[in-house]
Design a protein around this motif. Structure first.
Motif, PDB file in Angstrom:
ATOM      1  N   TYR A   1      -5.934  -7.352  -9.084  1.00 15.65           N
ATOM      2  CA  TYR A   1      -5.372  -7.561  -7.739  1.00 15.65           C
ATOM      3  C   TYR A   1      -5.237  -6.155  -6.860  1.00 15.65           C
ATOM      4  O   TYR A   1      -4.216  -6.074  -6.079  1.00 15.65           O
TER       5      TYR A   1
ATOM      6  N   SER B   1       0.999  -1.168  -0.139  1.00 18.51           N
ATOM      7  CA  SER B   1      -0.061  -0.116  -0.128  1.00 18.51           C
ATOM      8  C   SER B   1       0.746   1.155   0.100  1.00 18.51           C
ATOM      9  O   SER B   1       2.176   1.311   0.114  1.00 18.51           O
TER      10      SER B   1
ATOM     11  N   SER C   1     -15.862  -0.854  -4.254  1.00 22.62           N
ATOM     12  CA  SER C   1     -15.434  -0.287  -3.257  1.00 22.62           C
ATOM     13  C   SER C   1     -15.938   1.579  -3.128  1.00 22.62           C
ATOM     14  O   SER C   1     -15.758   1.940  -4.034  1.00 22.62           O
TER      15      SER C   1
ATOM     16  N   ASN D   1      -7.058  -3.051  -5.074  1.00 24.85           N
ATOM     17  CA  ASN D   1      -8.097  -2.472  -4.269  1.00 24.85           C
ATOM     18  C   ASN D   1      -7.953  -1.094  -4.069  1.00 24.85           C
ATOM     19  O   ASN D   1      -7.053  -0.524  -3.852  1.00 24.85           O
ATOM     20  N   ASN D   2      -9.049  -0.308  -4.723  1.00 21.37           N
ATOM     21  CA  ASN D   2      -9.012   0.978  -4.686  1.00 21.37           C
ATOM     22  C   ASN D   2      -7.890   1.564  -5.521  1.00 21.37           C
ATOM     23  O   ASN D   2      -7.243   2.538  -5.239  1.00 21.37           O
TER      24      ASN D   2
ATOM     25  N   LYS E   1     -15.593  -3.953 -11.346  1.00 21.27           N
ATOM     26  CA  LYS E   1     -15.525  -4.417 -10.019  1.00 21.27           C
ATOM     27  C   LYS E   1     -14.655  -3.725  -9.050  1.00 21.27           C
ATOM     28  O   LYS E   1     -14.841  -3.714  -7.887  1.00 21.27           O
ATOM     29  N   ALA E   2     -13.510  -2.909  -9.605  1.00 21.17           N
ATOM     30  CA  ALA E   2     -13.012  -1.715  -8.593  1.00 21.17           C
ATOM     31  C   ALA E   2     -13.763  -0.998  -7.855  1.00 21.17           C
ATOM     32  O   ALA E   2     -13.745  -0.583  -6.951  1.00 21.17           O
TER      33      ALA E   2
ATOM     34  N   THR F   1      -5.312   2.520  -1.177  1.00 22.13           N
ATOM     35  CA  THR F   1      -5.162   1.909  -2.240  1.00 22.13           C
ATOM     36  C   THR F   1      -4.331   0.433  -1.818  1.00 22.13           C
ATOM     37  O   THR F   1      -3.192   0.780  -1.117  1.00 22.13           O
ATOM     38  N   ARG F   2      -4.261  -0.487  -2.100  1.00 19.89           N
ATOM     39  CA  ARG F   2      -3.897  -1.698  -1.635  1.00 19.89           C
ATOM     40  C   ARG F   2      -3.646  -2.530  -2.872  1.00 19.89           C
ATOM     41  O   ARG F   2      -4.623  -2.663  -3.678  1.00 19.89           O
ATOM     42  N   TRP F   3      -2.389  -3.441  -2.914  1.00 21.77           N
ATOM     43  CA  TRP F   3      -2.180  -4.244  -4.034  1.00 21.77           C
ATOM     44  C   TRP F   3      -1.855  -5.754  -3.315  1.00 21.77           C
ATOM     45  O   TRP F   3      -1.186  -5.587  -2.304  1.00 21.77           O
TER      46      TRP F   3
END
Length: 156
Positions: free
Chosen positions: A68, A23, A109, A70-71, A105-106, A33-35
């Motif tokens: 993969y 992140s 959130s 998020n945000n 899908k993104a 934001t996370r990966w």
């Protein structure tokens, strides 16, 4: 080892860049934001702008890794806009649809930063529809927006 010692070793590892970031640093505008660090090998001491650039490069090279994250940041999303446009120009509608589905899908959130005005509302307006209908609606929205990549043309 005791918990405080493990915590100290973890902090030291982060400071030395020996661990992998998943992140942006706390307090960063895109801290949510996370990966998945298994797909993005980014040392913990890399500067945020360079992190974002590396992730954007990874998306450009392997668009499926977008799933993969998020945000994803607006810059990461704009990379997807460009890739979708490219696939449509090359008449690869199926691939464009797969990338559009990742973008949909993104936006599941509530914490994602909108990359283009009205994108969140356009996606939310299709939430109860079947995925193929949602993808076509998103592609239509992208075709209508003023894109730095040009106009996305959809085939009939």
């Amino acid at each position: 080892m005791s918990n405080p010692l493990l915590h100290l070793l973890s902090k030291l590892s982060d400071m030395l860049g020996l661990s992998t970031a998943e992140s942006f640093p706390a307090g960063h505008v895109y801290a949510r934001t996370r990966w998945n660090k298994a797909y993005f090998d980014i040392a913990s001491d890399v500067k945020p702008d360079d992190i974002e650039r590396r992730i954007c490069d990874a998306i450009t090279n392997t668009p499926q890794v977008f799933g993969y994250i998020n945000n994803p940041t607006p810059a990461m999303q704009r990379v997807m806009f460009g890739l979708i446009e490219q696939r449509l120009r090359l008449n690869h509608e199926r691939e464009a649809g797969q990338l559009a589905a990742l973008l949909l899908k993104a936006y599941d959130s509530p914490d994602i930063h909108e990359a283009s005005a009205g994108l969140r509302a356009a996606i939310a307006s299709t939430r109860d529809l079947e995925l193929p209908v949602r993808v076509r609606a998103l592609l239509a929205f992208l075709a209508d927006m003023q894109s730095p990549f040009g106009v996305i043309e959809m085939s009939g």
